[in-house]
Structures are given as structure tokens and as C-alpha cells.
Design a protein around this motif. Structure first.
Motif, PDB file in Angstrom:
ATOM      1  N   ALA A 124      58.073 -84.607  28.475  1.00 55.90           N
ATOM      2  CA  ALA A 124      56.892 -84.567  27.615  1.00 55.90           C
ATOM      3  C   ALA A 124      57.141 -85.465  26.404  1.00 55.90           C
ATOM      4  CB  ALA A 124      56.635 -83.130  27.159  1.00 55.90           C
ATOM      5  N   PRO A 125      56.113 -85.809  25.641  1.00 57.36           N
ATOM      6  CA  PRO A 125      56.329 -86.578  24.410  1.00 57.36           C
ATOM      7  C   PRO A 125      57.230 -85.796  23.455  1.00 57.36           C
ATOM      8  CG  PRO A 125      54.003 -86.545  24.986  1.00 57.36           C
ATOM      9  CD  PRO A 125      54.675 -85.569  25.901  1.00 57.36           C
ATOM     10  N   PHE A 156      54.119 -76.614  23.269  1.00 54.15           N
ATOM     11  CA  PHE A 156      53.143 -75.552  23.526  1.00 54.15           C
ATOM     12  C   PHE A 156      52.352 -75.778  24.812  1.00 54.15           C
ATOM     13  CE2 PHE A 156      54.040 -75.436  19.040  1.00 54.15           C
ATOM     14  CZ  PHE A 156      54.128 -74.082  18.770  1.00 54.15           C
ATOM     15  N   GLU A 157      52.775 -76.742  25.609  1.00 56.56           N
ATOM     16  CA  GLU A 157      52.053 -77.056  26.847  1.00 56.56           C
ATOM     17  C   GLU A 157      51.937 -75.852  27.783  1.00 56.56           C
ATOM     18  OE1 GLU A 157      51.374 -78.068  30.904  1.00 56.56           O
ATOM     19  OE2 GLU A 157      53.348 -77.476  30.128  1.00 56.56           O
ATOM     20  N   PRO A 158      52.991 -75.009  27.964  1.00 53.75           N
ATOM     21  CA  PRO A 158      52.842 -73.841  28.842  1.00 53.75           C
ATOM     22  C   PRO A 158      51.749 -72.876  28.405  1.00 53.75           C
ATOM     23  CG  PRO A 158      55.155 -74.272  28.423  1.00 53.75           C
ATOM     24  CD  PRO A 158      54.381 -75.149  27.490  1.00 53.75           C
ATOM     25  N   ILE A 159      51.400 -72.884  27.120  1.00 57.00           N
ATOM     26  CA  ILE A 159      50.378 -71.978  26.600  1.00 57.00           C
ATOM     27  C   ILE A 159      49.019 -72.668  26.483  1.00 57.00           C
ATOM     28  CG2 ILE A 159      49.702 -70.541  24.637  1.00 57.00           C
ATOM     29  CD1 ILE A 159      52.641 -70.227  23.965  1.00 57.00           C
ATOM     30  N   ASN A 200      46.386 -78.847  28.444  1.00 52.35           N
ATOM     31  CA  ASN A 200      45.979 -80.163  27.931  1.00 52.35           C
ATOM     32  C   ASN A 200      45.480 -80.131  26.492  1.00 52.35           C
ATOM     33  OD1 ASN A 200      46.599 -81.483  30.327  1.00 52.35           O
ATOM     34  ND2 ASN A 200      44.566 -81.080  31.209  1.00 52.35           N
ATOM     35  N   ARG A 201      45.244 -78.937  25.959  1.00 50.73           N
ATOM     36  CA  ARG A 201      44.757 -78.844  24.584  1.00 50.73           C
ATOM     37  C   ARG A 201      45.813 -79.276  23.561  1.00 50.73           C
ATOM     38  NH1 ARG A 201      42.613 -72.847  24.307  1.00 50.73           N
ATOM     39  NH2 ARG A 201      44.313 -72.625  25.832  1.00 50.73           N
ATOM     40  N   ILE A 230      44.198 -78.968  18.083  1.00 48.09           N
ATOM     41  CA  ILE A 230      45.260 -77.993  17.780  1.00 48.09           C
ATOM     42  C   ILE A 230      46.610 -78.693  17.718  1.00 48.09           C
ATOM     43  CG2 ILE A 230      46.470 -75.931  18.591  1.00 48.09           C
ATOM     44  CD1 ILE A 230      43.883 -75.006  19.879  1.00 48.09           C
ATOM     45  N   GLY A 231      46.889 -79.515  18.729  1.00 53.33           N
ATOM     46  CA  GLY A 231      48.163 -80.231  18.776  1.00 53.33           C
ATOM     47  C   GLY A 231      48.331 -81.176  17.599  1.00 53.33           C
TER      48      GLY A 231
END
Length: 507
Positions: free
Chosen positions: A160-161, A168-171, A174-175, A180-181
């Protein structure tokens, strides 16, 4: 500058706004940020204490959990740096200059104004070092362990970057690429910019204090401004050479100089006393960790105020620093196992930090108790270490080594910060462009200089710490996200072949 993201530009706007506020109305900035920080400390001190204790318990759990065998990268990957260089790099970025600044000053401060003992007594001296161990020990490094491990795991294991939001990708799915990200990353960059800018100012102040002890130079704004200019040129040159040259060589130099300073102090100073003090204080610290981890003293107003002013403040400050330190530690930790990472980041730096305070804090306390140097508690924070050296044989030599060490730690921290800021504002690039790194270097130096001149440096430090409250929540959620990912990974990686076959047959 084509590689920069929107996080870069938003962060620049915020930085300019706060610098203008701090330079044009430093008292107003100090009042506003101080009131907000005071509210958070008074009403949510318990939250900071519980959060940091959770980080420590989670880190200890990972050491003994089955996830400890998972490697930060492919299972065939091996570490990029040897253990000594790795330790030197993470330590220099994470705590180096803070130890120099507070090495003598914090134990002396607790000795002069203890939370629960008579000032300047043997009991106050004993407690002062134990509280200092607590503030710079396992709890502090557990904060860096959590965020550093999460970033390293998602970057090197899941490709991942190298962004905090990517953990937080598992939660979020794509958001993490949406609002949020971006908000999470802006908070991280905000804390890093102002945290490092204030450290530049404080570091310049201490180097100036050391030079004032050695020469007739006044430790005024002009001296500190010249120091910032010189250090800026040096760390920008180091940043230009890349992480495998500049930061690597500087970090190794830091460790060598730190060990030399420790050995000289032990040999010239009260060596046996220092070793006895370290051993006994370490035992008291380990014995009192459970109670101190949750201590808020609700029935003792004075003690409660002391905890809010020291422990809660420190936890907030270290949480605010964690995006910078965690990102850098993650960058240099590819190929290590989860267990190796946690042990390396949590245990070794903590023990080194505690030994450091036993050497310099212990020597200062002994000088006060023996009546050799009873004016140490009256010195400014940045002068306490040099005041201790002044009463020792070869004190000038010790002061020179300390000033050089402060300078190299100073350069390393600033260099590491430009790298982290470049990484966080170029979508997690492991090798951000030099133009981006140099831009951040100039911004940090200019921010520190302007606020030193206007008297707004401490207010900006408080503003940086305000980011700790939302970031503590981010770190708690990060633990859940990391656990979820580790559980899935362990099931895939370490599942026995016959178990996989049986599951396939069931399907």
C-alpha cells in the motif's frame, strides 16, 4: 513538484496561517491554544493515560502472539540495514535531541518540585528519576511501535502507499483515498511540521546555551538564528544525499558520540553511584508501572496537577510526534519480523533512554545532594546539562562533545522530518523528490526563525500538541485495523497444507 498531492497544498496553507498568527499575535495564539490544551488536559487526561497504556499492552501482546513471525515484506525479504545502524536511525529520529535537552533538566525539575515528597530531599531525588524513567520508557516507545508497525506492515507486506491513512484499508476500503484518508494525512503532516519547527527552535536555544558556556557569545535571537541557518544548510545537504547515506551516517555518528559522552561521564564522574542508581531505579520503575500507568490522583489536587502538567503533557506531545517518528521507523524497517520490530523499537531504545537519565540526571542529583553544585535547579532548562559539566573535571571537553552531539542529533531529526514530510505529501513515495524535501526544509527553518523572533514558539508547540487528541483516537482505531489484517495474513501464511486441502474439499 508534480508528484505532490493535495495534502501538500492544504498543509502549506495551514502552516502559513499559523505562522502569520504566531508572528503577528503570539500572545493571542498562546492564549487560544493554551486554553484548548488546558481543557483537554483537565477533562481528558484519563483518556491519554488509558490510550498510551493500551498501546503498551498491545505491543507486548504482539511479542508473544503468533503474528510475531510475520515479516514486514515478503517472507523471503531480509532487513535493509544491520541492527546497529537500524537502532541508530530509529533512535536518532525518535528521541535523540529530547534526551540531551532533558537529560539533567527533568530529574532536577522533579527534585525541586516533586509531586508527592518534600522538595530537594533524598526521597524527592529517588522519585524524580523513577518518574523520568516512566516518561521516557516503554510507554513512549509503545506509541511509536504501534504507528511504525502499522505503516511498515501495510507498505511492505500489502504494498500500500506509505501513508498513515493506508493503514485503515481493512476498515474503510477505498474510502482511504477520499476525504477521510486525506484528513488523517493532513493531521499527521500538521503535527510533524510544527513539532519539528518547535524542536528546531528549542535545539537552537540549547546549542546557543552550550556555546554561551564555552565562549562569550550571548544566547540571543541572532545567535539562535545563525545556528538555524547553519543547521538548515547541513541537514538539507544530508537530505539531498538520500536516506542510505546522509541519515545513515549521521545516525551512526550520533550513537558513537552518545556512547563516548556516557563513558566519559561515568569515568570522570561517580561511576559506581550511577550504576547502582540505574539498577535500583529500574527495579522501582518496573515495580510501579501498573499503578503509574493509570495514576490521575483524584484525591490529591497538587499531585493531579503535576500529572497533568508532566505525564499527560508528555503523552500528548509524543502522540503528536508519532506520525513523524513512526513513518521514519517504518521506512527503515523492511524485512524485519513483527516480533523483531516490536522488541527493537520498544525495548532497546527504552533501556538506553533510562540509562541515559541515570547517567546525567543521576550525576546532577548527586551534585545537588552532596552540595557540590547547589545552583543546578536554578538554571534554565537548556543550560542544566552544561551546568553539571561545569562542576566536573574536564568539563569543557564534556561540553564540547555535548554541543557536537546536540548538533548532529539536531541535523538528523530535521533531515528525517523532511523525508517524512516528503513521503506523506507524495502519496507515500519511499524516495520523495529532493525538491519536495528541500521545500519542507526551508518551511521548517523559516517557521522556527519567525516564531523565535516573535516569541510564538511555545504557542506553536501547544498548537501541535492539540493534534494529539484526534490522533490518539486514530491510533486506537489503527490497532483494530492492524489486528484485522494480521489475523487474515496469519491464516493465509501459516496455514498447514492439509488444512488448506480440507477446506477446499469442503467447498
Amino acid at each position: 513538484m508534480k508528484q505532490v498531492t493535495s495534502v501538500f497544498w492544504v498543509s502549506i496553507v495551514i502552516c502559513i496561517a499559523f505562522v502569520l498568527w504566531g508572528s503577528l499575535a503570539p500572545e493571542n495564539l498562546g492564549t487560544v491554544t493554551g486554553d484548548i490544551q488546558g481543557f483537554l488536559t483537565k477533562n481528558f487526561g484519563w483518556f491519554y493515560l488509558l490510550s498510551v497504556t493500551i498501546f503498551l499492552l498491545f505491543s507486548i501482546y504482539l511479542i508473544f502472539s503468533p503474528y510475531g513471525k510475520i515479516r514486514l515484506g515478503k517472507q523471503s525479504d531480509r532487513p535493509e540495514y544491520n541492527k546497529i545502524t537500524w537502532f541508530a536511525m530509529l533512535f536518532s529520529a525518535g528521541m535523540g535531541i529530547g534526551l540531551i535537552f532533558w537529560g539533567s533538566a527533568e530529574p532536577l525539575a522533579h527534585f525541586a518540585a516533586p509531586p508527592n515528597a518534600e522538595p530537594e530531599t533524598i526521597e524527592a531525588a529517588r522519585n524524580s528519576l523513577r518518574y523520568t524513567f516512566f516518561h521516557w520508557g516503554f510507554h513512549t516507545w509503545a506509541i511509536y511501535t504501534v504507528i511504525g508497525l502499522a505503516i511498515a506492515y501495510f507498505k511492505f507486506r500489502r504494498e500500500a502507499p506509505g501513508l498513515i491513512s493506508a493503514t485503515f484499508e481493512p476498515i474503510l476500503g477505498n474510502r482511504v483515498n477520499g476525504l477521510i484518508g486525506k484528513t488523517i494525512d493532513v493531521i499527521a503532516v500538521f503535527a510533524t511540521i510544527f513539532g519539528v519547527a518547535t524542536s528546531l527552535g528549542l535545539g537552537a536555544s540549547q546549542i546557543g546555551g552550550g556555546l554561551a558556556f564555552l565562549t562569550d557569545i550571548d544566547n540571543d535571537f541572532l545567535t539562535q538564528f545563525i545556528i538555524i541557518l547553519i543547521v538548515t544548510v547541513l541537514f538539507m545537504f544530508s537530505a539531498w544525499t538520500g536516506i542510505s547515506k546522509g541519515i545513515k551516517y549521521l545516525s551512526n555518528t550520533n550513537i558513537v558520540l552518545a556512547v563516548i559522552l556516557i563513558l566519559l561521564t561515568i569515568i570522570i564522574g561517580p561511576g559506581v553511584y550511577i550504576m547502582n542508581l540505574f539498577s535500583s531505579t529500574l527495579g522501582e520503575y518496573l515495580q510501579n508501572i501498573p499503578s503509574q500507568s493509570f495514576e490521575m490522583a483524584p484525591f490529591d489536587a497538587k499531585h493531579n496537577e503535576w500529572i497533568e502538567g508532566w505525564t499527560v503533557f508528555y503523552w500528548a506531545w509524543f502522540i503528536a510526534w508519532s506520525p513523524f517518528v513512526g513513518t521514519f521507523i517504518a521506512r527503515v524497517s523492511k524485512g524485519r519480523t513483527v516480533r523483531e520490530f516490536v522488541l527493537g523499537v520498544l525495548v532497546i531504545p527504552s533501556l538506553f533512554s533510562m540509562f541515559w537519565f541515570a547517567v546525567f540526571g543521576g550525576t546532577s542529583l548527586k551534585q545537588e545532594l552532596d552540595g557540590v553544585n547547589t545552583g543546578l535547579t536554578d538554571l534554565a532548562t537548556e543550560q542544566a546539562l552544561f551546568g553539571m559539566f561545569e562542576s566536573m573535571p574536564f568539563g569543557v571537553i564534556l561540553t564540547v562533545v555535548a554541543v557536537v552531539l546536540i548538533s548532529t542529533f539536531f541535523i538528523t531529526s530535521a533531515d528525517s522530518a523532511t523525508f517524512v514530510l516528503g513521503m506523506q505529501t507524495t502519496n507515500g513515495s519511499l524516495n520523495p523528490p529532493n525538491t519536495v524535501k528541500l521545500s519542507w526544509g526551508i518551511i521548517q527553518a523559516a517557521t522556527a526563525s519567525v516564531l523565535l523572533a516573535s516569541g510564538g514558539l511555545e504557542a506553536l508547540q501547544t498548537a501541535s500538541i492539540l493534534s494529539a487528541f484526534p490522533f490518539a483516537i486514530i491510533l486506537l482505531v489503527m490497532i483494530y485495523s492492524l489486528l484485522k489484517a494480521l489475523k487474515e495474513d496469519a491464516r493465509r501464511t501459516f496455514q498447514k497444507p492439509d488444512e488448506k486441502t480440507n477446506k477446499n474439499n469442503v467447498k
